[in-house]
Design a protein around this motif. Sequence first.
Motif, mmCIF file in Angstrom:
data_model
loop_
_atom_site.group_PDB
_atom_site.id
_atom_site.type_symbol
_atom_site.label_atom_id
_atom_site.label_comp_id
_atom_site.label_asym_id
_atom_site.label_seq_id
_atom_site.Cartn_x
_atom_site.Cartn_y
_atom_site.Cartn_z
ATOM 1 N N UNK A 46 49.531 84.151 20.204
ATOM 2 C CA UNK A 46 49.950 84.215 18.793
ATOM 3 C C UNK A 46 51.472 84.342 18.680
ATOM 4 N N UNK A 47 52.078 85.127 19.574
ATOM 5 C CA UNK A 47 53.541 85.266 19.577
ATOM 6 C C UNK A 47 54.202 83.893 19.704
ATOM 7 N N UNK A 48 53.616 83.060 20.558
ATOM 8 C CA UNK A 48 54.195 81.736 20.813
ATOM 9 C C UNK A 48 54.207 80.859 19.556
ATOM 10 N N UNK A 49 53.378 81.209 18.572
ATOM 11 C CA UNK A 49 53.346 80.455 17.307
ATOM 12 C C UNK A 49 54.307 81.032 16.267
ATOM 13 N N UNK A 50 54.911 82.191 16.544
ATOM 14 C CA UNK A 50 55.779 82.823 15.552
ATOM 15 C C UNK A 50 57.067 82.020 15.366
ATOM 16 N N UNK A 51 57.495 81.844 14.121
ATOM 17 C CA UNK A 51 58.761 81.141 13.889
ATOM 18 C C UNK A 51 59.943 81.813 14.601
ATOM 19 N N UNK A 52 59.886 83.150 14.732
ATOM 20 C CA UNK A 52 61.023 83.874 15.334
ATOM 21 C C UNK A 52 61.046 83.764 16.854
ATOM 22 N N UNK A 53 59.926 83.399 17.457
ATOM 23 C CA UNK A 53 59.848 83.301 18.920
ATOM 24 C C UNK A 53 59.911 81.820 19.279
ATOM 25 N N UNK A 54 61.081 81.351 19.712
ATOM 26 C CA UNK A 54 61.307 79.914 19.820
ATOM 27 C C UNK A 54 61.123 79.369 21.228
ATOM 28 N N UNK A 55 60.928 80.265 22.194
ATOM 29 C CA UNK A 55 60.870 79.860 23.597
ATOM 30 C C UNK A 55 59.829 78.763 23.835
ATOM 31 N N UNK A 56 58.620 78.987 23.369
ATOM 32 C CA UNK A 56 57.513 78.074 23.670
ATOM 33 C C UNK A 56 57.756 76.685 23.066
ATOM 34 N N UNK A 155 53.067 67.578 49.141
ATOM 35 C CA UNK A 155 54.271 68.053 48.460
ATOM 36 C C UNK A 155 53.864 69.046 47.368
ATOM 37 N N UNK A 156 54.704 70.060 47.176
ATOM 38 C CA UNK A 156 54.393 71.014 46.112
ATOM 39 C C UNK A 156 55.458 70.991 45.037
ATOM 40 N N UNK A 157 54.982 71.108 43.825
ATOM 41 C CA UNK A 157 55.906 71.332 42.718
ATOM 42 C C UNK A 157 55.466 72.628 42.045
ATOM 43 N N UNK A 158 56.371 73.586 42.018
ATOM 44 C CA UNK A 158 56.058 74.887 41.432
ATOM 45 C C UNK A 158 56.692 74.984 40.048
ATOM 46 N N UNK A 159 55.876 75.269 39.055
ATOM 47 C CA UNK A 159 56.375 75.436 37.689
ATOM 48 C C UNK A 159 56.356 76.919 37.334
ATOM 49 N N UNK A 160 57.518 77.415 36.972
ATOM 50 C CA UNK A 160 57.651 78.818 36.557
ATOM 51 C C UNK A 160 58.336 78.781 35.198
ATOM 52 N N UNK A 161 57.503 78.710 34.162
ATOM 53 C CA UNK A 161 57.997 78.327 32.838
ATOM 54 C C UNK A 161 58.023 79.507 31.868
ATOM 55 N N UNK A 162 58.399 79.204 30.650
ATOM 56 C CA UNK A 162 58.298 80.180 29.568
ATOM 57 C C UNK A 162 59.224 81.366 29.709
ATOM 58 N N UNK A 163 60.226 81.261 30.584
ATOM 59 C CA UNK A 163 61.131 82.365 30.884
ATOM 60 C C UNK A 163 60.389 83.557 31.483
ATOM 61 N N UNK A 164 59.305 83.269 32.192
ATOM 62 C CA UNK A 164 58.600 84.345 32.899
ATOM 63 C C UNK A 164 59.516 85.052 33.890
ATOM 64 N N UNK A 165 60.488 84.320 34.424
ATOM 65 C CA UNK A 165 61.409 84.938 35.394
ATOM 66 C C UNK A 165 62.212 86.056 34.721
#
Length: 323
Positions: A46-56, A155-165
């Motif tokens: 739900x946070x990801x749908x908030x207008x104020x949370x633009x990351x997603x 071959x591997x491709x690692x995705x670390x998205x959404x600013x999880x880091x």
Amino acid sequence: MEPISGTVLTGRDRLAEDVRWGLGQTQKQLQPRYLYDALGSQLFEAICELPEYRITRAERGLLTAHAGAIGVGLASPVTLVELGGGSGEKLALLIEPLVPMLADLRVALVDVSATALDLASRTLGQFPGLRVAGYQATYEDGLRRVTHGRSGDETMMVAFLGSNIGNLDMSAARAFLGNLRSVLRAGDRLVLGVDLVKPAAELVRAYDDPLGVTAAFNKNLLGRLNRELGADFEFDQFAHRAVWNATASRVEMHLESLCAQTVSIPGADCRVRFVEGESIWTESSYKYETEGIAELAAAAGFARRDQWVDPDARFAVTAFDAC
Ligand code: AVJ
């Protein structure tokens, strides 16, 4: 999805032990991974749908525009690994251009949340025949299990998205990338989505939205301790706080005790005293500069291939080669 293998690493004993330790510290703290039980995972969606949370939305835009370039040149067989991916919706964007290019493409999902693994495997159902394996595990354990027994030509491709880091402090982020590099091979790829520093007011609004969804997400952690450890936290006695710590370049989430109180947590075998105004620190979201991301990854043995920035939301997706 193939059945989840191995042990669940965030069981009740581990939770109890971490809670006992964290709430016994001078600055009380709980690890952000515990925010993601079934309810917390849905609140995060739900946070990801908030207008104020633009990351997603920003990241989705960048991945839609550049997924082809991100995966260009990868040779079959490829295993695409996503760490902490949540709904799997952004992973689908990365997969789309790869499907017609690669005869053998597999996906490995690593997430502590069973709800997230469920959502993601459903999302990836849109690719018939795609082999999807789910690992309910922390990043390190999941990666170890995914890379164990990997074939020579894969071959591997690692995705670390959404600013999880961003949940990791700078030294933990460095250690994490170093560990990641050590389980990869030269020629493997890393895709990092990272939120950038922006004006403080904007950052605080993203983590303290007027609808109160982030407050509910944060307080649900107390609900989880009530449900799983029999604790007696009262939601009204705590307030959600989000603060921008400019020196450390992070947004901090806290749960602040509104009165002097003692909470008992039988499942963790402890009672915890709070003075009025004292907080539990529940999450950090570190914010980066574009160059900082490249430097951090370079130090771990990743060379930047390309970087795409949403200048408006201030978010960056960077593709790296393990070298
Ligand atoms: C999933 C860790 C990237 O830090 O922005 C969102 C979690 N916390 N709102 C973030 C979160 C509060 C999110 N990450």
